[in-house]
Design a protein around this motif. Structure first.
Motif, mmCIF file in Angstrom:
data_model
loop_
_atom_site.group_PDB
_atom_site.id
_atom_site.type_symbol
_atom_site.label_atom_id
_atom_site.label_comp_id
_atom_site.label_asym_id
_atom_site.label_seq_id
_atom_site.Cartn_x
_atom_site.Cartn_y
_atom_site.Cartn_z
ATOM 1 N N VAL A 35 0.792 -1.316 -0.007
ATOM 2 C CA VAL A 35 0.428 0.201 0.237
ATOM 3 C C VAL A 35 1.160 1.359 -0.141
ATOM 4 O O VAL A 35 0.265 2.329 -1.033
ATOM 5 C CB VAL A 35 -0.757 -0.239 1.253
ATOM 6 C CG1 VAL A 35 -1.199 1.403 1.504
ATOM 7 C CG2 VAL A 35 -2.125 -1.338 1.319
ATOM 8 N N VAL A 36 1.618 1.408 1.254
ATOM 9 C CA VAL A 36 2.554 2.841 0.909
ATOM 10 C C VAL A 36 3.524 2.627 -0.410
ATOM 11 O O VAL A 36 3.261 3.742 -1.123
ATOM 12 C CB VAL A 36 3.916 2.391 2.225
ATOM 13 C CG1 VAL A 36 4.414 3.482 2.201
ATOM 14 C CG2 VAL A 36 2.897 2.353 3.775
ATOM 15 N N ALA A 37 4.384 1.211 -0.849
ATOM 16 C CA ALA A 37 4.552 1.585 -2.595
ATOM 17 C C ALA A 37 3.915 2.086 -3.141
ATOM 18 O O ALA A 37 4.143 2.515 -3.686
ATOM 19 C CB ALA A 37 5.647 0.340 -2.572
ATOM 20 N N TYR A 39 1.252 4.156 -3.416
ATOM 21 C CA TYR A 39 0.482 4.761 -3.143
ATOM 22 C C TYR A 39 0.884 6.098 -2.872
ATOM 23 O O TYR A 39 0.763 7.303 -2.984
ATOM 24 C CB TYR A 39 -0.949 4.947 -2.131
ATOM 25 C CG TYR A 39 -2.026 4.307 -2.729
ATOM 26 C CD1 TYR A 39 -2.592 4.374 -3.891
ATOM 27 C CD2 TYR A 39 -2.451 2.858 -2.071
ATOM 28 C CE1 TYR A 39 -3.158 3.261 -4.472
ATOM 29 C CE2 TYR A 39 -3.362 1.551 -3.521
ATOM 30 C CZ TYR A 39 -4.321 1.887 -4.077
ATOM 31 O OH TYR A 39 -5.051 1.478 -4.947
ATOM 32 N N VAL A 40 1.998 5.939 -1.923
ATOM 33 C CA VAL A 40 3.183 6.541 -1.658
ATOM 34 C C VAL A 40 3.946 7.076 -2.428
ATOM 35 O O VAL A 40 4.329 7.968 -3.104
ATOM 36 C CB VAL A 40 3.040 6.471 0.204
ATOM 37 C CG1 VAL A 40 4.144 7.608 -0.368
ATOM 38 C CG2 VAL A 40 1.996 6.674 0.923
ATOM 39 N N PHE A 41 4.818 5.804 -2.812
ATOM 40 C CA PHE A 41 5.429 6.623 -3.880
ATOM 41 C C PHE A 41 5.309 5.538 -5.343
ATOM 42 O O PHE A 41 6.069 6.056 -6.103
ATOM 43 C CB PHE A 41 6.896 5.470 -3.493
ATOM 44 C CG PHE A 41 7.396 5.840 -2.028
ATOM 45 C CD1 PHE A 41 8.422 6.654 -1.165
ATOM 46 C CD2 PHE A 41 6.915 4.638 -0.958
ATOM 47 C CE1 PHE A 41 8.469 6.720 -0.676
ATOM 48 C CE2 PHE A 41 7.656 4.473 0.706
ATOM 49 C CZ PHE A 41 8.533 6.383 0.409
ATOM 50 N N ARG A 42 4.489 5.568 -5.653
ATOM 51 C CA ARG A 42 3.902 5.106 -6.933
ATOM 52 C C ARG A 42 5.021 4.427 -7.563
ATOM 53 O O ARG A 42 4.948 3.627 -9.011
ATOM 54 C CB ARG A 42 3.522 6.248 -7.964
ATOM 55 C CG ARG A 42 2.573 8.187 -7.157
ATOM 56 C CD ARG A 42 1.582 7.758 -7.736
ATOM 57 N NE ARG A 42 0.981 8.794 -7.221
ATOM 58 C CZ ARG A 42 -0.223 9.550 -6.730
ATOM 59 N NH1 ARG A 42 -0.455 8.247 -7.037
ATOM 60 N NH2 ARG A 42 -0.584 9.972 -6.738
ATOM 61 N N ALA A 43 5.153 3.325 -7.048
ATOM 62 C CA ALA A 43 6.132 1.952 -7.337
ATOM 63 C C ALA A 43 5.537 0.886 -6.978
ATOM 64 O O ALA A 43 6.138 0.247 -5.403
ATOM 65 C CB ALA A 43 7.488 2.529 -6.628
#
Length: 173
Positions: A35-37, A39-43
């Motif tokens: 989820v972090v990768a 939605y936050v880092f777009r990766a």
């Protein structure tokens, strides 16, 4: 001999129950990372879906024997709950020991064959861009099914010798 068998079955179920708890943490961590990768880092990751379904499948099957030992499986017992403890114990004992145990033992055997074949051929997940090896997942399924068969045998023996509600003979390990 009987007590040793029951103790071994219970110990294996206990250990695999803890393994399934660790797999739950792996599942949570991998999903949080995804989820972090994403939605936050777009990766987004290539591996998150595979880890999720493998961890979920493994934790459920590895925890099944422990769940059986703790009598935590969902069951519909509106008829059997009306029977005397000895009759109910005999029915459950026969079902566990002579019906379900052989079925799950056979499923474990099939899973073992699939594990060996996947190991020998280097089988990978074909629909995944990550393409993980499949034999570790199949191994977890085989171990969980074998442990469930073993615990079914142990619970069947317990039911036949001392049904729930009958305190005349305790075989708790």
């Amino acid at each position: 001999m009987r007590r040793a068998f029951l103790a071994v079955a219970d110990f294996i179920s206990l250990v695999l129950g803890y393994v399934s708890q660790v797999l739950l943490l792996v599942l949570i961590a991998s999903m949080l990372y995804e989820v972090v990768a994403r939605y936050v880092f777009r990766a987004p990751t290539l591996w998150a879906f595979d880890v999720a379904y493998m961890a979920t499948g493994a934790l459920f099957i590895l925890g099944a024997a422990r769940c059986l030992r703790q009598d935590a499986h969902v069951r519909i017992d509106f008829l059997s709950s009306r029977l005397p403890a000895r009759v109910r114990g005999t029915i459950e004992g026969v079902a566990y020991l002579f019906v379900l145990c052989p079925i799950y033992g056979w499923l474990a055997y099939i899973a073992g064959q699939r594990t060996v074949r996947a190991y020998m051929t280097g089988e990978v997940e074909t629909v995944s861009p990550w393409a993980p090896l499949m034999w570790p997942f199949y191994s977890a399924l085989m171990i969980g099914l074998a442990a469930l068969a073993l615990q079914l045998a142990a619970e069947g023996i317990r039911m036949l010798l001392a049904p729930k509600g009958d305190d005349t003979f305790k075989l708790e390990a």
